[in-house]
Design a protein around this motif. Sequence first.
Motif, PDB file in Angstrom:
ATOM      1  N   ASN A 171       2.817  -3.253  -7.622  1.00  0.00           N
ATOM      2  CA  ASN A 171       2.905  -2.232  -8.443  1.00  0.00           C
ATOM      3  C   ASN A 171       3.891  -2.767  -9.544  1.00  0.00           C
ATOM      4  OD1 ASN A 171       3.559  -0.532 -10.734  1.00  0.00           O
ATOM      5  ND2 ASN A 171       3.063   1.158  -9.153  1.00  0.00           N
ATOM      6  N   SER A 207      -2.971  -3.380 -15.575  1.00  0.00           N
ATOM      7  CA  SER A 207      -1.422  -3.562 -15.048  1.00  0.00           C
ATOM      8  C   SER A 207      -1.113  -2.345 -16.425  1.00  0.00           C
ATOM      9  CB  SER A 207      -0.804  -4.884 -14.777  1.00  0.00           C
ATOM     10  OG  SER A 207      -0.730  -5.216 -16.035  1.00  0.00           O
ATOM     11  N   ASP A 266      -5.259   0.587  -4.749  1.00  0.00           N
ATOM     12  CA  ASP A 266      -4.363   1.062  -5.077  1.00  0.00           C
ATOM     13  C   ASP A 266      -2.741   1.170  -4.110  1.00  0.00           C
ATOM     14  OD1 ASP A 266      -4.871   1.088  -7.580  1.00  0.00           O
ATOM     15  OD2 ASP A 266      -4.542   3.548  -8.084  1.00  0.00           O
ATOM     16  N   ASP A 273       5.386  -1.363 -12.183  1.00  0.00           N
ATOM     17  CA  ASP A 273       6.573  -0.244 -12.133  1.00  0.00           C
ATOM     18  C   ASP A 273       7.009   0.425 -11.406  1.00  0.00           C
ATOM     19  OD1 ASP A 273       5.669  -0.189 -14.508  1.00  0.00           O
ATOM     20  OD2 ASP A 273       3.632   0.861 -14.485  1.00  0.00           O
TER      21      ASP A 273
END
Length: 108
Positions: free
Chosen positions: A28, A74, A23, A30
């Motif tokens: 990303n 995702s 990660d 978001d």
Amino acid sequence: GGPKLKFSYGRVDEMDPSAVTPDGRLPNADVGDGPGPKERDHLRKIFGRMGFKDQEIVALSGAHALGRCHADASGYVGPWSGTPLLFNNSYFVLLKGLKWAPNDEAAK
């Protein structure tokens, strides 16, 4: 005409978390704010450390012309464009044609 090249179709999805990119090393969905400054800064941070300039980031994002997003990867589900099996510019046409609005919640 042309040379004969060895080619393998597709890719193998890895389900073991220890075998995938950690990660924070890939964008990303978001984190951004649509086409706003937070999104640009996020993409530049992720890909800039790999030496990518803006033009190269846009070209790389064209890979979204193929395939779909998966909830387990995702949190989103569905094709990136209306023609997920054709390599064309429909992903960019879709993005350009959307009415973008600020997300006040994401901006906090």
